[in-house]
Scaffold this motif. Structure first.
Motif, PDB file in Angstrom:
ATOM      1  N   MET A   1       0.831  -1.203   0.000  1.00  0.00           N
ATOM      2  CA  MET A   1       0.000   0.000   0.000  1.00  0.00           C
ATOM      3  C   MET A   1       0.870   1.259   0.000  1.00  0.00           C
ATOM      4  N   ILE A   2       0.500   2.197  -0.833  1.00  0.00           N
ATOM      5  CA  ILE A   2       1.183   3.497  -0.850  1.00  0.00           C
ATOM      6  C   ILE A   2       0.217   4.555  -0.322  1.00  0.00           C
ATOM      7  N   THR A   3       0.670   5.296   0.655  1.00  0.00           N
ATOM      8  CA  THR A   3      -0.164   6.338   1.256  1.00  0.00           C
ATOM      9  C   THR A   3       0.184   7.687   0.638  1.00  0.00           C
ATOM     10  N   THR A   4      -0.834   8.454   0.293  1.00  0.00           N
ATOM     11  CA  THR A   4      -0.600   9.825  -0.182  1.00  0.00           C
ATOM     12  C   THR A   4      -1.198  10.784   0.839  1.00  0.00           C
ATOM     13  N   VAL A   5      -0.394  11.724   1.279  1.00  0.00           N
ATOM     14  CA  VAL A   5      -0.825  12.702   2.276  1.00  0.00           C
ATOM     15  C   VAL A   5      -1.040  14.040   1.562  1.00  0.00           C
ATOM     16  N   THR A   6      -2.269  14.549   1.638  1.00  0.00           N
ATOM     17  CA  THR A   6      -2.614  15.832   1.030  1.00  0.00           C
ATOM     18  C   THR A   6      -3.158  16.716   2.125  1.00  0.00           C
ATOM     19  N   ALA A   7      -2.306  17.591   2.655  1.00  0.00           N
ATOM     20  CA  ALA A   7      -2.760  18.431   3.759  1.00  0.00           C
ATOM     21  C   ALA A   7      -3.927  19.288   3.311  1.00  0.00           C
ATOM     22  N   ASN A   8      -3.857  19.767   2.091  1.00  0.00           N
ATOM     23  CA  ASN A   8      -4.822  20.746   1.585  1.00  0.00           C
ATOM     24  C   ASN A   8      -5.763  20.103   0.567  1.00  0.00           C
ATOM     25  N   LEU A   9      -6.509  19.081   0.997  1.00  0.00           N
ATOM     26  CA  LEU A   9      -7.482  18.437   0.112  1.00  0.00           C
ATOM     27  C   LEU A   9      -8.465  19.472  -0.432  1.00  0.00           C
ATOM     28  N   ALA A  10      -8.990  19.188  -1.612  1.00  0.00           N
ATOM     29  CA  ALA A  10      -9.880  20.160  -2.245  1.00  0.00           C
ATOM     30  C   ALA A  10     -11.028  19.448  -2.935  1.00  0.00           C
ATOM     31  N   LEU A  11     -12.065  20.219  -3.206  1.00  0.00           N
ATOM     32  CA  LEU A  11     -13.112  19.753  -4.100  1.00  0.00           C
ATOM     33  C   LEU A  11     -12.919  20.516  -5.408  1.00  0.00           C
ATOM     34  N   GLU A 117      -3.197  15.784  15.025  1.00  0.00           N
ATOM     35  CA  GLU A 117      -4.011  14.594  14.761  1.00  0.00           C
ATOM     36  C   GLU A 117      -3.630  13.983  13.408  1.00  0.00           C
ATOM     37  N   LEU A 118      -3.392  14.857  12.433  1.00  0.00           N
ATOM     38  CA  LEU A 118      -2.926  14.350  11.123  1.00  0.00           C
ATOM     39  C   LEU A 118      -1.601  13.617  11.290  1.00  0.00           C
ATOM     40  N   GLY A 119      -0.714  14.183  12.130  1.00  0.00           N
ATOM     41  CA  GLY A 119       0.573  13.533  12.380  1.00  0.00           C
ATOM     42  C   GLY A 119       0.407  12.123  12.919  1.00  0.00           C
ATOM     43  N   GLU A 120      -0.580  11.948  13.798  1.00  0.00           N
ATOM     44  CA  GLU A 120      -0.843  10.617  14.362  1.00  0.00           C
ATOM     45  C   GLU A 120      -1.292   9.640  13.278  1.00  0.00           C
ATOM     46  N   VAL A 121      -2.170  10.126  12.391  1.00  0.00           N
ATOM     47  CA  VAL A 121      -2.659   9.263  11.310  1.00  0.00           C
ATOM     48  C   VAL A 121      -1.507   8.912  10.368  1.00  0.00           C
ATOM     49  N   VAL A 122      -0.669   9.890  10.058  1.00  0.00           N
ATOM     50  CA  VAL A 122       0.467   9.637   9.167  1.00  0.00           C
ATOM     51  C   VAL A 122       1.405   8.609   9.800  1.00  0.00           C
ATOM     52  N   ARG A 123       1.635   8.735  11.089  1.00  0.00           N
ATOM     53  CA  ARG A 123       2.508   7.794  11.774  1.00  0.00           C
ATOM     54  C   ARG A 123       1.915   6.379  11.715  1.00  0.00           C
ATOM     55  N   ARG A 124       0.635   6.278  12.004  1.00  0.00           N
ATOM     56  CA  ARG A 124      -0.015   4.977  12.074  1.00  0.00           C
ATOM     57  C   ARG A 124      -0.167   4.340  10.691  1.00  0.00           C
ATOM     58  N   VAL A 125      -0.748   5.110   9.729  1.00  0.00           N
ATOM     59  CA  VAL A 125      -0.992   4.551   8.393  1.00  0.00           C
ATOM     60  C   VAL A 125       0.313   4.481   7.602  1.00  0.00           C
ATOM     61  N   GLY A 126       1.124   5.537   7.734  1.00  0.00           N
ATOM     62  CA  GLY A 126       2.397   5.549   7.012  1.00  0.00           C
ATOM     63  C   GLY A 126       3.324   4.434   7.461  1.00  0.00           C
ATOM     64  N   ALA A 148       8.173  18.506   6.913  1.00  0.00           N
ATOM     65  CA  ALA A 148       9.420  17.979   7.478  1.00  0.00           C
ATOM     66  C   ALA A 148       9.135  17.087   8.691  1.00  0.00           C
ATOM     67  N   ARG A 149       8.236  17.559   9.561  1.00  0.00           N
ATOM     68  CA  ARG A 149       7.919  16.786  10.764  1.00  0.00           C
ATOM     69  C   ARG A 149       7.234  15.463  10.425  1.00  0.00           C
ATOM     70  N   LEU A 150       6.345  15.511   9.432  1.00  0.00           N
ATOM     71  CA  LEU A 150       5.653  14.279   9.037  1.00  0.00           C
ATOM     72  C   LEU A 150       6.627  13.297   8.382  1.00  0.00           C
ATOM     73  N   ILE A 151       7.505  13.832   7.534  1.00  0.00           N
ATOM     74  CA  ILE A 151       8.485  12.974   6.854  1.00  0.00           C
ATOM     75  C   ILE A 151       9.389  12.298   7.886  1.00  0.00           C
ATOM     76  N   ALA A 152       9.781  13.053   8.893  1.00  0.00           N
ATOM     77  CA  ALA A 152      10.660  12.502   9.928  1.00  0.00           C
ATOM     78  C   ALA A 152       9.989  11.330  10.645  1.00  0.00           C
ATOM     79  N   ARG A 153       8.679  11.485  10.909  1.00  0.00           N
ATOM     80  CA  ARG A 153       7.948  10.405  11.599  1.00  0.00           C
ATOM     81  C   ARG A 153       7.953   9.125  10.782  1.00  0.00           C
ATOM     82  N   VAL A 154       7.720   9.282   9.475  1.00  0.00           N
ATOM     83  CA  VAL A 154       7.634   8.113   8.603  1.00  0.00           C
ATOM     84  C   VAL A 154       9.024   7.548   8.340  1.00  0.00           C
TER      85      VAL A 154
END
Lengths: 316, 316
Positions: A1-11, A117-126, A148-154
């Motif tokens: 599985m590849i996870t994609t993180v989009t902080a700024n999701l859009a419609l 909270e996003l960081g927690e999800v990235v850590r868990r799913v990533g 940078a912080r999210l990348i470091a976690r993963v």
């Protein structure tokens, strides 16, 4: 599985018009809306390339509901963090004369608690992903070192990462040592002030990026990596919608981190996905015929010079 | 209480831009959205004029939720029928050079069952109202006599009605004998083929309308009624946003049906509300100063000729 993180999701809302005339009233012939933001388009392409995906990001309000509903309808699995603000829309006015006029909403502010909270999800799913992609701009209110912080976690869990953003978020992001960064030539020049993309790519590697792949529009890609440097070009020019081309490149590069294919093969795949994205009418789609042709026909040539290596040797 | 029925409720989305340039990417400086559709604007003005109101209409999907939420936030009481389709949006691109570019979505189709449900709400809520306003276009899928049937239901209970629509919905609607219709000069000419607004107003009365009040833009109003005919003009020209001017006229005319004020007073009120709407930045708002000045200063003069009367004598 590849996870994609989009902080700024859009419609993404697309209106079809006969012709756009400022200061006039128009009746839209059709309206179409779907979940957007770079990471969503990357996920769509990854799925077309045969990968399982997970969309991670922030959504809020009625627009957030519509994003969630479209991901469900598209069969794109997701783990979304609900925020207090209203998700942003992008409005595209596409007219029969081939013009596309875009209006981008600024996007909601994000509270520290929501970002954590996003960081927690990235850590868990990533942490249980084969690779993680971070794509698009950071929302208002998030510090420049957000990615940078999210990348470091993963990265701490040994999962390879791709970063596709620009400006300060990219400059700060590379310091967290993502495996691949994919700026386009303009973003790169703006950030590094470098005279050419190859020099700019070297600057990004000096700042921490494992490999730098620069998209040069219709001219293809330039890759600077530990294993060498390459130029990759499509066999022919494709006319169409360039919006999703960069996202298709990112998808192919993320796939390459998983397959560990040799770099020339990864780049051929990236050029093929990019050309197939341009040939498809909507960002996130691929034109099968262009994809298969360019996988065979794209040209990749090694560039002279071993000075690319920055000697840490840890990046793939 | 005055009820306003808006079959085609909308979410009005307004983007502020520096300047709109076709085929380019724009960053919106701000986005603002609120419930719209003619009847909603009429209700906003009615409230400013001191009347209790009730908004009745059809909503659906996430956009419908946003409409409902905005009515709640604005404190506008409503009775809405939920439909399967997604409510329409209107998109306004307002730029610093004073241009306003509008994109109107076509709106959802409405099923027979949903329209019948609206009819029940109109009968129930309209029956205990002092007046009912029907405003705006009919949604796709609704027969041209859609307003006519609703007007007949309310009229049968002795409640006076105002109809503000155009084309076939207006032509069929007048046959149900609404007390007041308010076309603008273009809508009237298109419908009746008449050479002038006074002749066109007579045609609408011949078709069944009690009184016809034609809006002439900045030049004011022309009213043809059982009690006589009048021209009403503002004391001075107002520059600003003309979008809600017609809705303000409708609100004042609906109020006149309730107060039973003499026609010249009703028309003065209508001209004042219209000028105050043009002077206010957003449709549905009134500029207090313009309102109070024009109530005193608007000119109303009776037009010669008793040939206006069509002799039924039942309309107010």
């Amino acid at each position: 599985m590849i996870t994609t993180v989009t902080a700024n999701l859009a419609l993404d809302v697309t209106y079809r018009l006969d012709r756009l005339t400022p200061d006039r009233v128009h009746r839209a012939r059709s309206v179409r809306q779907r979940a957007g933001g770079k990471g969503v388009n990357v996920a769509r392409v990854l799925r077309r390339l045969g990968y399982e995906t997970r969309v991670v990001g922030l959504v809020g309000g009625a627009t957030g509901e519509a994003i969630r509903a479209d991901l469900d309808a598209a069969g794109l699995p997701h783990e979304l963090v609900e925020i207090g603000g209203e998700s942003r829309r992008t409005v595209a006015l596409v007219s029969d004369d081939g013009q596309a006029t875009l209006i981008n909403e600024p996007g909601p502010g994000v509270a520290d608690r929501e970002w954590a909270e996003l960081g927690e999800v990235v850590r868990r799913v990533g942490g249980r992903s084969a690779a993680v992609v971070f794509a698009g701009s950071l929302p208002p209110g998030v510090a420049d070192d957000g990615y940078a912080r999210l990348i470091a976690r993963v990265g701490a869990r040994g999962v390879p990462t791709v970063l596709d953003t620009s400006g300060a978020a990219l400059r700060r992001g590379v310091a967290a040592r993502p495996d691949v960064v994919k700026p386009n030539a303009e973003e790169l020049a703006e950030l590094t002030g470098a005279v050419g993309p190859r020099e700019g790519a070297r600057v990004l590697r000096d700042l921490g990026a494992g490999s730098a792949v620069v998209s040069l529009g219709g001219a293809g890609l330039l890759a600077v990596t530990d294993a060498g440097s390459w130029r990759a070009e499509p066999s022919r020019q494709v006319s169409g919608n360039p919006t999703g081309a960069g996202d298709a490149v990112v998808a192919a590069l993320a796939g390459g981190l998983v397959t560990r294919a040799p770099w020339p093969d990864r780049l051929r795949e990236a050029v093929a996905a990019s050309a197939a994205a341009v040939a498809a009418p909507v960002a996130g789609d691929l034109d099968e015929q262009h994809y298969h042709r360019e996988r065979g026909a794209a040209r990749v040539r090694a560039l002279a010079g071993q000075e690319e290596s920055h000697g840490t040797g840890s990046h793939g």
